[in-house]
Enzyme design. Structure first.
Site, PDB file in Angstrom:
ATOM      1  N   HIS A 144      -2.298  -3.019  -3.520  1.00 12.88           N
ATOM      2  CA  HIS A 144      -3.686  -2.852  -3.088  1.00 12.88           C
ATOM      3  C   HIS A 144      -4.604  -2.773  -4.312  1.00 12.88           C
ATOM      4  CE1 HIS A 144      -6.424  -0.669   0.076  1.00 12.88           C
ATOM      5  NE2 HIS A 144      -6.860  -1.865  -0.236  1.00 12.88           N
ATOM      6  N   GLU A 204       2.505  -0.860   4.405  1.00 16.23           N
ATOM      7  CA  GLU A 204       2.309   0.507   3.925  1.00 16.23           C
ATOM      8  C   GLU A 204       3.675   1.132   3.671  1.00 16.23           C
ATOM      9  OE1 GLU A 204      -0.456   2.246   3.333  1.00 16.23           O
ATOM     10  OE2 GLU A 204      -2.045   1.225   4.452  1.00 16.23           O
ATOM     11  N   HIS A 258       0.849  -1.194   0.000  1.00 16.71           N
ATOM     12  CA  HIS A 258       0.000   0.000   0.000  1.00 16.71           C
ATOM     13  C   HIS A 258       0.885   1.244   0.000  1.00 16.71           C
ATOM     14  CE1 HIS A 258      -3.525  -2.303   1.661  1.00 16.71           C
ATOM     15  NE2 HIS A 258      -2.567  -3.002   2.235  1.00 16.71           N
TER      16      HIS A 258
END
Length: 172
Positions: free
Chosen positions: A151, A115, A33
């Site tokens: 994602h 992330e 992400h």
């Protein structure tokens, strides 16, 4: 190295935004992400605040859009390459949302969410790729990881990250 489902090289910042994985789930997927808070701003404390439900909405007008949102990822890799872990790998972090990979829905059940501090349109830092490759190597040695996706691959039409600026060829 991983000890008790925690990455030894990561700073631990526990989030309460997780739950148990289904008993039959096996960690086989890594989802990449991106995030920046506020958007396109880096090196702020706000990502950690957001994932730990401590975000002060008065700090930026954009934060009003996040009121009541409870999300997390297993890991965050900052622009400096620093790694932060929010959720133990054996737990179900809330990163993927409505998602499907290879006709299996609910990717949170069987994935690890990473992330990267960044945006779809700005190049990621060399230090982030180095840290990500190190993390992926460790994860593959400890879990039966078979796929690494964005994602956007598990939520097409809804999500675009890690975006065109992510250079997949830099993964080893």
């Amino acid at each position: 190295m991983i000890t008790n489902h925690q990455l030894d090289i990561a700073t631990q910042v526990p989030s309460e935004n997780f739950n148990q994985r289904p008993a039959e789930s096996e960690i086989s997927l890594v989802v990449i992400h991106n995030i920046s808070l506020p958007p396109r701003k880096f090196n702020t404390p706000y990502i950690e605040d957001f994932f730990t439900n401590k975000l002060d909405i008065n700090k930026h007008e954009y934060f009003n859009t996040l009121v009541g949102v409870k999300v997390s990822a297993h890991l965050l890799i900052k622009r400096t390459g620093e790694i932060v872990q929010f959720v133990n790998f054996d737990q179900r972090a809330w990163h993927a949302g409505e998602s499907c990979f290879n006709q299996v829905e609910n990717c949170n059940n069987y994935s690890i969410g990473i992330e990267l501090e960044g945006t779809d349109t700005q190049d990621y830092e060399t230090s982030q790729y180095q840290a990500l490759n190190q993390v992926l190597s460790i994860l593959k040695a400890n879990y039966p990881i078979t796929n690494i996706v964005g994602h956007s691959d598990i939520a097409p039409g809804r999500k675009t990250d890690p975006g065109a600026s992510f250079n997949w060829s830099k993964l080893t």
